[in-house]
Design a protein around this motif. Structure first.
Motif, PDB file in Angstrom:
ATOM      1  N   ALA A  19       0.829  -1.212   0.000  1.00 13.48           N
ATOM      2  CA  ALA A  19       0.000   0.000   0.000  1.00 13.48           C
ATOM      3  C   ALA A  19       0.859   1.257   0.000  1.00 13.48           C
ATOM      4  O   ALA A  19       0.593   2.207  -0.739  1.00 13.48           O
ATOM      5  CB  ALA A  19      -0.936  -0.006   1.210  1.00 13.48           C
ATOM      6  N   ASP A  20       1.900   1.276   0.821  1.00 12.13           N
ATOM      7  CA  ASP A  20       2.739   2.466   0.927  1.00 12.13           C
ATOM      8  C   ASP A  20       3.421   2.775  -0.400  1.00 12.13           C
ATOM      9  O   ASP A  20       3.513   3.940  -0.810  1.00 12.13           O
ATOM     10  CB  ASP A  20       3.777   2.261   2.034  1.00 12.13           C
ATOM     11  CG  ASP A  20       4.504   3.550   2.382  1.00 12.13           C
ATOM     12  OD1 ASP A  20       3.827   4.563   2.630  1.00 12.13           O
ATOM     13  OD2 ASP A  20       5.753   3.546   2.384  1.00 12.13           O
ATOM     14  N   ALA A  21       3.900   1.747  -1.099  1.00 16.10           N
ATOM     15  CA  ALA A  21       4.562   1.962  -2.385  1.00 16.10           C
ATOM     16  C   ALA A  21       3.591   2.539  -3.404  1.00 16.10           C
ATOM     17  O   ALA A  21       3.950   3.412  -4.210  1.00 16.10           O
ATOM     18  CB  ALA A  21       5.154   0.653  -2.890  1.00 16.10           C
ATOM     19  N   ARG A  22       2.363   2.057  -3.399  1.00 15.63           N
ATOM     20  CA  ARG A  22       1.354   2.597  -4.316  1.00 15.63           C
ATOM     21  C   ARG A  22       1.088   4.072  -4.007  1.00 15.63           C
ATOM     22  O   ARG A  22       1.038   4.913  -4.920  1.00 15.63           O
ATOM     23  CB  ARG A  22       0.047   1.816  -4.181  1.00 15.63           C
ATOM     24  CG  ARG A  22       0.090   0.408  -4.731  1.00 15.63           C
ATOM     25  CD  ARG A  22      -1.283  -0.239  -4.612  1.00 15.63           C
ATOM     26  NE  ARG A  22      -1.278  -1.612  -5.085  1.00 15.63           N
ATOM     27  CZ  ARG A  22      -1.347  -1.988  -6.348  1.00 15.63           C
ATOM     28  NH1 ARG A  22      -1.425  -1.066  -7.289  1.00 15.63           N
ATOM     29  NH2 ARG A  22      -1.343  -3.261  -6.691  1.00 15.63           N
ATOM     30  N   LEU A  23       0.911   4.372  -2.736  1.00 16.13           N
ATOM     31  CA  LEU A  23       0.582   5.747  -2.368  1.00 16.13           C
ATOM     32  C   LEU A  23       1.713   6.708  -2.685  1.00 16.13           C
ATOM     33  O   LEU A  23       1.473   7.844  -3.114  1.00 16.13           O
ATOM     34  CB  LEU A  23       0.215   5.808  -0.888  1.00 16.13           C
ATOM     35  CG  LEU A  23      -1.158   5.226  -0.539  1.00 16.13           C
ATOM     36  CD1 LEU A  23      -1.346   5.142   0.968  1.00 16.13           C
ATOM     37  CD2 LEU A  23      -2.268   6.067  -1.171  1.00 16.13           C
ATOM     38  N   ARG A  24       2.960   6.277  -2.513  1.00 14.06           N
ATOM     39  CA  ARG A  24       4.084   7.145  -2.875  1.00 14.06           C
ATOM     40  C   ARG A  24       4.028   7.499  -4.350  1.00 14.06           C
ATOM     41  O   ARG A  24       4.233   8.661  -4.736  1.00 14.06           O
ATOM     42  CB  ARG A  24       5.421   6.458  -2.557  1.00 14.06           C
ATOM     43  CG  ARG A  24       5.779   6.437  -1.094  1.00 14.06           C
ATOM     44  CD  ARG A  24       7.271   6.172  -0.896  1.00 14.06           C
ATOM     45  NE  ARG A  24       7.723   4.992  -1.614  1.00 14.06           N
ATOM     46  CZ  ARG A  24       7.722   3.772  -1.118  1.00 14.06           C
ATOM     47  NH1 ARG A  24       7.259   3.560   0.113  1.00 14.06           N
ATOM     48  NH2 ARG A  24       8.165   2.743  -1.817  1.00 14.06           N
ATOM     49  N   ALA A  56       9.476  -7.710 -10.892  1.00 15.26           N
ATOM     50  CA  ALA A  56      10.276  -6.533 -10.563  1.00 15.26           C
ATOM     51  C   ALA A  56      11.510  -6.425 -11.444  1.00 15.26           C
ATOM     52  O   ALA A  56      11.978  -5.324 -11.738  1.00 15.26           O
ATOM     53  CB  ALA A  56      10.678  -6.587  -9.087  1.00 15.26           C
ATOM     54  N   LEU A  57      12.054  -7.568 -11.897  1.00 17.70           N
ATOM     55  CA  LEU A  57      13.261  -7.526 -12.706  1.00 17.70           C
ATOM     56  C   LEU A  57      12.985  -7.519 -14.214  1.00 17.70           C
ATOM     57  O   LEU A  57      13.913  -7.521 -15.019  1.00 17.70           O
ATOM     58  CB  LEU A  57      14.194  -8.696 -12.354  1.00 17.70           C
ATOM     59  CG  LEU A  57      13.662 -10.130 -12.375  1.00 17.70           C
ATOM     60  CD1 LEU A  57      13.638 -10.711 -13.775  1.00 17.70           C
ATOM     61  CD2 LEU A  57      14.479 -11.015 -11.464  1.00 17.70           C
ATOM     62  N   PHE A 108       5.051   2.188 -12.398  1.00 17.39           N
ATOM     63  CA  PHE A 108       5.270   0.801 -11.967  1.00 17.39           C
ATOM     64  C   PHE A 108       5.992   0.839 -10.632  1.00 17.39           C
ATOM     65  O   PHE A 108       7.086   1.409 -10.519  1.00 17.39           O
ATOM     66  CB  PHE A 108       6.104   0.050 -12.997  1.00 17.39           C
ATOM     67  CG  PHE A 108       6.441  -1.367 -12.592  1.00 17.39           C
ATOM     68  CD1 PHE A 108       5.481  -2.359 -12.639  1.00 17.39           C
ATOM     69  CD2 PHE A 108       7.716  -1.690 -12.155  1.00 17.39           C
ATOM     70  CE1 PHE A 108       5.786  -3.659 -12.258  1.00 17.39           C
ATOM     71  CE2 PHE A 108       8.031  -2.985 -11.776  1.00 17.39           C
ATOM     72  CZ  PHE A 108       7.064  -3.971 -11.830  1.00 17.39           C
ATOM     73  N   ALA A 109       5.395   0.250  -9.609  1.00  9.84           N
ATOM     74  CA  ALA A 109       5.984   0.226  -8.271  1.00  9.84           C
ATOM     75  C   ALA A 109       6.576  -1.160  -8.027  1.00  9.84           C
ATOM     76  O   ALA A 109       5.860  -2.097  -7.656  1.00  9.84           O
ATOM     77  CB  ALA A 109       4.943   0.571  -7.214  1.00  9.84           C
ATOM     78  N   ALA A 110       7.868  -1.285  -8.236  1.00  8.27           N
ATOM     79  CA  ALA A 110       8.524  -2.589  -8.111  1.00  8.27           C
ATOM     80  C   ALA A 110       8.455  -3.132  -6.688  1.00  8.27           C
ATOM     81  O   ALA A 110       8.508  -4.357  -6.481  1.00  8.27           O
ATOM     82  CB  ALA A 110       9.982  -2.476  -8.560  1.00  8.27           C
TER      83      ALA A 110
END
Length: 285
Positions: free
Chosen positions: A96-101, A137-138, A186-188
């Motif tokens: 969730a935090d990565a999406r919000l950033r 992610a890669l 894209f949030a890896a």
């Protein structure tokens, strides 16, 4: 605390891993508005409460296709950003935090990377490489596909609903309509962990089913007949990408992916066979 991100957890027939999916979202380091949307029967609310989880739950007795379930999730949440999680997946820590950033940095839509929930299963790694090698992610940016998206509610309002007549591919059709001025990130580090088959025989059945469904729904999206040959002919390229990604991976993942490659090849053959037998928009079950 008012949540900035909503997550609709999508369930069919009160799926067995639904409580774990919900718990993974509630365990994020930021507040998330969670709703469960279930179709096809079952009593998910009672089962969630028995597991100590009290979240809004909407159940429709009839079977709904994924687009309709997504639309119910959107309608029954209020947060300015909306994500979705299938009940057979887990939101990894930081999801969730990565999406919000990324959203706060200006992205209207944010895609997440895929990983295997059952890291000890060779079959699971094979399924990941076969089915989702363009969502890791890669994966190089030029080969990457953007799925498992969260969207700004303003974008959802602008685009209109997901198509409700597609058995699968509703997100493919929706994302294809997004105009080029919309910023997609894209949030890896926003990892979605999928529960893939953990046995080789189950992997073969799932690959066959997915191949058949892909060929059928690709035709439905394009208002054409099943795209049997087109989907089947992509398999060699898909297998080549899987092998390259396995070689590029690092640490324990590299060993697991390399060990999984023979199953990836076998699964690719099953996928192609499934595609070649597609017979319509509702192929498979």
């Amino acid at each position: 605390m008012t949540a900035t991100l909503a997550c609709a957890v999508l369930s069919y027939r009160d799926e067995p891993f639904l409580p774990e999916a919900v718990r993974s979202v509630l365990a994020q380091g930021v507040a998330v508005e969670v709703v469960v949307v279930n179709s096809g029967g079952g009593d998910p609310q009672a089962r969630l409460r028995a597991a100590g989880l009290d979240v809004p739950t909407y159940t429709v007795a009839a079977r709904l296709y994924p687009g309709a379930v997504r639309n119910l999730g959107i309608a029954n949440t209020r947060a300015p950003y909306v994500a979705f999680l299938a009940a057979d997946c887990l939101a990894a820590p930081g999801w969730a935090d990565a999406r919000l950033r990324a959203h706060r940095d200006g992205a209207d839509a944010v895609a997440s990377a895929m990983t295997a929930a059952d890291a000890d299963s060779v079959a699971s790694w094979a399924a990941l490489l076969l089915l989702h090698n363009r969502r890791l992610a890669l994966t190089r940016a030029k080969h990457r596909l953007h799925y498992s998206m969260s969207y700004a509610r303003s974008l959802l309002d602008r685009m209109g609903p997901f198509r409700e007549d597609l058995r699968a591919g509703e997100d493919t059709e929706f994302n294809a309509r997004i105009p080029p001025d919309v910023r997609i990130a894209f949030a890896a580090d926003a990892l979605t962990a999928h529960r893939y088959p953990t046995r080789a025989d189950a992997l073969m059945r799932e690959a066959f089913r997915r191949g058949r469904l892909h060929a059928a729904t690709q035709g439905a999206i394009e208002a054409r007949g099943p795209q049997r040959l087109r989907v089947a002919l992509r398999t060699p390229w898909n297998l080549a990408r899987a092998a390259v990604l396995a070689m590029r991976s690092r640490g324990s993942e590299r060993a697991a992916m390399l060990q999984a490659l023979p199953l990836v090849v076998a699964g690719g053959m099953a996928y192609s066979a499934g595609a070649l037998t597609a017979f319509g928009a509702d192929a498979g079950d």
